[in-house]
Design an enzyme around this catalytic site. Sequence first.
Site, PDB file in Angstrom:
ATOM      1  N   ARG A  33      12.217  79.142  -3.334  1.00 51.60           N
ATOM      2  CA  ARG A  33      12.692  79.806  -2.100  1.00 51.60           C
ATOM      3  C   ARG A  33      14.122  80.300  -2.293  1.00 51.60           C
ATOM      4  O   ARG A  33      14.472  81.389  -1.854  1.00 51.60           O
ATOM      5  CB  ARG A  33      12.623  78.834  -0.919  1.00 51.60           C
ATOM      6  CG  ARG A  33      11.266  78.200  -0.722  1.00 51.60           C
ATOM      7  CD  ARG A  33      10.542  78.648   0.535  1.00 51.60           C
ATOM      8  NE  ARG A  33       9.113  78.398   0.383  1.00 51.60           N
ATOM      9  CZ  ARG A  33       8.459  77.330   0.857  1.00 51.60           C
ATOM     10  NH1 ARG A  33       9.102  76.449   1.574  1.00 51.60           N
ATOM     11  NH2 ARG A  33       7.170  77.183   0.654  1.00 51.60           N
ATOM     12  N   GLU A 177      -2.273  65.300   6.130  1.00 48.70           N
ATOM     13  CA  GLU A 177      -2.268  66.765   6.021  1.00 48.70           C
ATOM     14  C   GLU A 177      -3.293  67.278   5.002  1.00 48.70           C
ATOM     15  O   GLU A 177      -2.994  67.367   3.812  1.00 48.70           O
ATOM     16  CB  GLU A 177      -0.861  67.248   5.617  1.00 48.70           C
ATOM     17  CG  GLU A 177      -0.768  68.761   5.500  1.00 48.70           C
ATOM     18  CD  GLU A 177       0.611  69.276   5.078  1.00 48.70           C
ATOM     19  OE1 GLU A 177       1.474  68.459   4.717  1.00 48.70           O
ATOM     20  OE2 GLU A 177       0.800  70.495   5.105  1.00 48.70           O
ATOM     21  N   LYS A 219      -2.179  66.739  10.542  1.00 48.73           N
ATOM     22  CA  LYS A 219      -1.477  68.019  10.322  1.00 48.73           C
ATOM     23  C   LYS A 219      -2.457  69.004   9.695  1.00 48.73           C
ATOM     24  O   LYS A 219      -2.583  69.079   8.476  1.00 48.73           O
ATOM     25  CB  LYS A 219      -0.262  67.774   9.418  1.00 48.73           C
ATOM     26  CG  LYS A 219       0.512  69.033   9.055  1.00 48.73           C
ATOM     27  CD  LYS A 219       1.927  68.701   8.605  1.00 48.73           C
ATOM     28  CE  LYS A 219       2.655  69.912   8.078  1.00 48.73           C
ATOM     29  NZ  LYS A 219       4.077  69.730   7.906  1.00 48.73           N
ATOM     30  N   SER A 261       2.315  75.806   9.065  1.00 50.84           N
ATOM     31  CA  SER A 261       2.263  77.266   9.214  1.00 50.84           C
ATOM     32  C   SER A 261       1.584  77.925   8.014  1.00 50.84           C
ATOM     33  O   SER A 261       0.985  79.000   8.158  1.00 50.84           O
ATOM     34  CB  SER A 261       3.650  77.851   9.472  1.00 50.84           C
ATOM     35  OG  SER A 261       4.563  77.556   8.443  1.00 50.84           O
ATOM     36  N   GLY A 262       1.696  77.345   6.831  1.00 46.81           N
ATOM     37  CA  GLY A 262       0.867  77.737   5.697  1.00 46.81           C
ATOM     38  C   GLY A 262       1.046  79.131   5.128  1.00 46.81           C
ATOM     39  O   GLY A 262       0.129  79.643   4.487  1.00 46.81           O
ATOM     40  N   GLY A 263       2.190  79.781   5.403  1.00 45.02           N
ATOM     41  CA  GLY A 263       2.411  81.112   4.835  1.00 45.02           C
ATOM     42  C   GLY A 263       2.108  82.249   5.803  1.00 45.02           C
ATOM     43  O   GLY A 263       2.188  83.421   5.429  1.00 45.02           O
ATOM     44  N   ARG A 292       7.934  76.895   6.642  1.00 43.32           N
ATOM     45  CA  ARG A 292       8.377  78.289   6.529  1.00 43.32           C
ATOM     46  C   ARG A 292       8.513  78.987   7.867  1.00 43.32           C
ATOM     47  O   ARG A 292       9.446  79.769   8.080  1.00 43.32           O
ATOM     48  CB  ARG A 292       7.408  79.057   5.616  1.00 43.32           C
ATOM     49  CG  ARG A 292       7.595  78.732   4.162  1.00 43.32           C
ATOM     50  CD  ARG A 292       6.402  79.122   3.336  1.00 43.32           C
ATOM     51  NE  ARG A 292       5.288  78.203   3.515  1.00 43.32           N
ATOM     52  CZ  ARG A 292       4.112  78.311   2.911  1.00 43.32           C
ATOM     53  NH1 ARG A 292       3.881  79.334   2.089  1.00 43.32           N
ATOM     54  NH2 ARG A 292       3.166  77.425   3.096  1.00 43.32           N
TER      55      ARG A 292
HETATM   56  P1  13P Z   1       4.545  75.323   6.015  1.00 42.66           P
HETATM   57  O1  13P Z   1       4.619  75.327   7.525  1.00 42.66           O
HETATM   58  O2  13P Z   1       5.537  76.227   5.373  1.00 42.66           O
HETATM   59  O3  13P Z   1       3.139  75.519   5.529  1.00 42.66           O
HETATM   60  O4  13P Z   1       4.998  73.887   5.547  1.00 42.66           O
HETATM   61  C1  13P Z   1       4.512  72.793   6.202  1.00 42.66           C
HETATM   62  C2  13P Z   1       4.320  71.687   5.261  1.00 42.66           C
HETATM   63  O5  13P Z   1       4.758  70.595   5.506  1.00 42.66           O
HETATM   64  C3  13P Z   1       3.542  71.917   4.034  1.00 42.66           C
HETATM   65  O6  13P Z   1       3.279  70.693   3.407  1.00 42.66           O
END
Ligand code: 13P
Length: 336
Positions: A33, A177, A219, A261-263, A292
Site C-alpha cells: 500500500r 473471517e 466477519k 470491504s474486500g477491495g 481499505r
Molecule cells: P478490507 O476491508 O480492506 O477487506 O480489510 C478487512 C480485513 O480485515 C481483511 O482481513
Amino acid sequence: MFDLQLESTARALIAPGKGILAADESTSTISKRFMNIGVEANEENRRAYRELLFTTPGLHQFISGIILYDESIRHLSSDGTPLVNVLKQQGIIPGIKVDKGTADMAGFPGDKVTVGLDDLRERLAEYRELGARFTKWRAVIAIGSDTPSDCCLRANAHSLARFAALSQEAGLVPIVEPEVLMDGTHTIQRHAVITQKALRFVFEALVEHRVRLEGMLLKPKMVLAGKECPHQADAAEVADETLRCMRRTVPAAVPGLVFLSGGQRDVDATAHLKTMNQRHTAPWELSFSFGRALQDSALKSWDGNSSNITQAQRALHDRAQCNSEARSNSIQIGKQ
Ligand code: 13P
C-alpha cells in the site's frame, strides 16, 4: 469462565452507530500500500501512519474497536505512550490479527489454507497481556473454475473453529473471517452458493469445537459478482443476496456481522452496508470492520508527509462517519 466478559466485549464492538477499523495489515501488505503511493515502507513510516489513524480526533464516536498487527501492538506514539493505551484512553477496544497468512493447500491447486495455530495459545496469552480484548483470523477462499474444493472449505472452517475456541479460552472475542474473494469472472449467484457452503461448514465446525456463539463475531464478505464479471449487481441485489445467504447459515445467537470491504470502492461498501440495514429484518447487528474502505482516502491524503496529517485524519473521520450513519436504518427483530 470468561463467558460474560466475552459477550459484553462482543456487544460493545457492535454498539449502535459504531464499527471496527481493520488496521492489521501485515508488514508485506502495508508495504504494498505504501509503495502504491510512493512512500518508503520502513518501520517508522508504519508507526507514524498507525499513530495518525489512531489519534484522529472524534474517531471514538464511530469506531468501537481497532484491529492491530503484531508489530503495531508493540508500537509507541511519538510521546512514548503505547498505541494500545492511546486507543484505550478514547474508549476504543484494541484487537489483534493472530493468523500468520496463507499457504498453498497441498493436493488442491488454487486453494489456500491459513496458518498460525501451532503456537497460538502462547501468543494469545501475550496479546491479552499487551491489552488486546479481541482477535481476528482470516481464511481466504478463491473462486475459480475448480476452486474452492470442499476439502479446502472444511480445512479452513476447522482452523477458524480452533482459533475461535483458543481465543475464547484466553478471554478474547474471536472475529471469524471467512473471506470469499471477489477476484474473477464469477456471477453473484456463484458467489452466493460458495459463501453459503463456506458458512455452513464454518458454523458446523464452530459448534463442534464448543465455541460460544454469543461471544464471537462473524466477519463475512458481502455477496458480490466477481470484479471481471460483465454483470455487476446493484446495491439492492447485493443486499438481498447477502442477507439471504446470512439468514440461511448464521445462527441467531451470533450477536453481529461485521463485514469486510474486500477491495470494493469505499463508497460502494458504504452503500451496500446502508442498503442491507434498510432492508434488514434479522436477529444480528449489521456492522462493518473495514480496512481499505476506511483507510484508502486517508492513506492517499497523508502521502507519507507529516504536514498532511490533519487532512488525512479528516478523510478517515468522514469515512467512519458515513459508515456509522449507514448502520442507523436498521430494524431489528424484537426491537421494532
Ligand atoms: P478490507 O476491508 O480492506 O477487506 O480489510 C478487512 C480485513 O480485515 C481483511 O482481513
